[in-house]
Design an enzyme around this catalytic site. Structure first.
Site, mmCIF file in Angstrom:
data_model
loop_
_atom_site.group_PDB
_atom_site.id
_atom_site.type_symbol
_atom_site.label_atom_id
_atom_site.label_comp_id
_atom_site.label_asym_id
_atom_site.label_seq_id
_atom_site.Cartn_x
_atom_site.Cartn_y
_atom_site.Cartn_z
ATOM 1 N N LEU A 85 0.800 -1.226 0.000
ATOM 2 C CA LEU A 85 0.000 0.000 0.000
ATOM 3 C C LEU A 85 0.836 1.281 0.000
ATOM 4 O O LEU A 85 0.301 2.376 0.177
ATOM 5 C CB LEU A 85 -0.974 -0.019 1.186
ATOM 6 C CG LEU A 85 -1.931 -1.218 1.186
ATOM 7 C CD1 LEU A 85 -2.816 -1.200 2.419
ATOM 8 C CD2 LEU A 85 -2.758 -1.281 -0.084
ATOM 9 N N CYS A 86 2.131 1.152 -0.223
ATOM 10 C CA CYS A 86 2.996 2.331 -0.319
ATOM 11 C C CYS A 86 2.882 2.960 -1.700
ATOM 12 O O CYS A 86 2.764 2.260 -2.705
ATOM 13 C CB CYS A 86 4.452 1.950 -0.075
ATOM 14 S SG CYS A 86 4.843 1.652 1.645
ATOM 15 N N HIS A 87 2.946 4.284 -1.734
ATOM 16 C CA HIS A 87 2.915 5.008 -2.998
ATOM 17 C C HIS A 87 4.298 4.990 -3.648
ATOM 18 O O HIS A 87 5.305 5.110 -2.943
ATOM 19 C CB HIS A 87 2.521 6.473 -2.758
ATOM 20 C CG HIS A 87 1.136 6.644 -2.273
ATOM 21 N ND1 HIS A 87 0.798 6.546 -0.945
ATOM 22 C CD2 HIS A 87 -0.018 6.888 -2.938
ATOM 23 C CE1 HIS A 87 -0.506 6.733 -0.808
ATOM 24 N NE2 HIS A 87 -1.019 6.937 -2.002
ATOM 25 N N MET A 123 8.578 4.554 5.315
ATOM 26 C CA MET A 123 8.703 3.169 4.857
ATOM 27 C C MET A 123 9.932 2.976 3.982
ATOM 28 O O MET A 123 10.584 1.934 4.037
ATOM 29 C CB MET A 123 7.437 2.720 4.107
ATOM 30 C CG MET A 123 6.205 2.644 5.003
ATOM 31 S SD MET A 123 6.444 1.639 6.494
ATOM 32 C CE MET A 123 6.831 0.053 5.801
ATOM 33 N N GLU A 124 10.279 3.987 3.211
ATOM 34 C CA GLU A 124 11.473 3.901 2.370
ATOM 35 C C GLU A 124 12.735 3.840 3.230
ATOM 36 O O GLU A 124 13.657 3.060 2.946
ATOM 37 C CB GLU A 124 11.525 5.087 1.401
ATOM 38 C CG GLU A 124 10.514 5.005 0.273
ATOM 39 C CD GLU A 124 9.054 5.249 0.659
ATOM 40 O OE1 GLU A 124 8.179 4.978 -0.177
ATOM 41 O OE2 GLU A 124 8.784 5.706 1.796
ATOM 42 N N ASP A 138 23.763 -11.701 4.429
ATOM 43 C CA ASP A 138 23.992 -12.551 3.257
ATOM 44 C C ASP A 138 25.466 -12.633 2.877
ATOM 45 O O ASP A 138 25.957 -13.699 2.507
ATOM 46 C CB ASP A 138 23.182 -12.034 2.065
ATOM 47 C CG ASP A 138 23.397 -12.886 0.825
ATOM 48 O OD1 ASP A 138 23.157 -14.111 0.902
ATOM 49 O OD2 ASP A 138 23.831 -12.332 -0.206
#
Length: 169
Positions: A85-87, A123-124, A138
């Site tokens: 739901l992020c733009h 969120m970014e 990793d």
């Protein structure tokens, strides 16, 4: 009846949930473009031996910190592909600072993301930190499988309707 009202109030506070309780992407078209900045951080905890390997540049897969930095930047740019739901945003700045810390031992990861637009970049920043931490894991997992990724959080947010947020330390 009182319980229903409190449920509706709680739902109204969740901007990604509509009146029916269904997920939705928030309409930001009426919001003005403002400068917005978000800072997030996290830690990757490992043994001193593994940290020394990273700092000396002797990891078999190559430059751990450089690779993690680029991975975090790429992740910030792809956040809307990962979080439903992020733009999608035209980011104007993404920086990743990764600092080896012998006291942990491990690495401190901090992302700063900036945009001029109608919605924030929390969120970014969080995605950038998460992917950078995962990349560190990793790159050295063959040496140490017990590495821990922890304390990923929003540290600061500026801009937009809700104003300035600064986390308590």
């Amino acid at each position: 009846m009182a319980k229903e009202k409190s449920k509706k109030k709680a739902s109204a506070a969740l901007t990604h949930i509509d009146a029916k309780g269904e997920a939705r992407m928030v309409d930001v078209s009426a919001k003005p473009d403002t400068e917005r900045v978000a800072v997030a951080e996290g830690r990757v905890i490992m043994t001193r031996k593994t940290l020394d390997l990273i700092v000396k540049g002797n990891a078999a897969k190559g430059d751990v910190l450089g690779t993690a930095r680029v991975a975090g930047i790429m992740a910030a740019k792809r956040t809307s592909d990962l979080i439903p739901l992020c733009h999608p945003l035209a980011l104007s700045k993404v920086t990743l600072d990764i600092t080896p810390d012998t006291k942990l031992p491990g690495c401190r990861v901090r992302a700063t993301v900036k945009v001029k637009g109608p919605t924030g970049v929390e969120m970014e920043a969080l995605t950038a930190v998460s992917v950078a931490c995962l990349t560190i894991y990793d790159m050295v997992k063959a040496v140490e499988r017990g590495i821990q990724i922890e304390a990923i959080r929003l540290v600061e947010k500026k801009g937009g309707k809700s104003g300035h947020y600064l986390a308590d330390y």
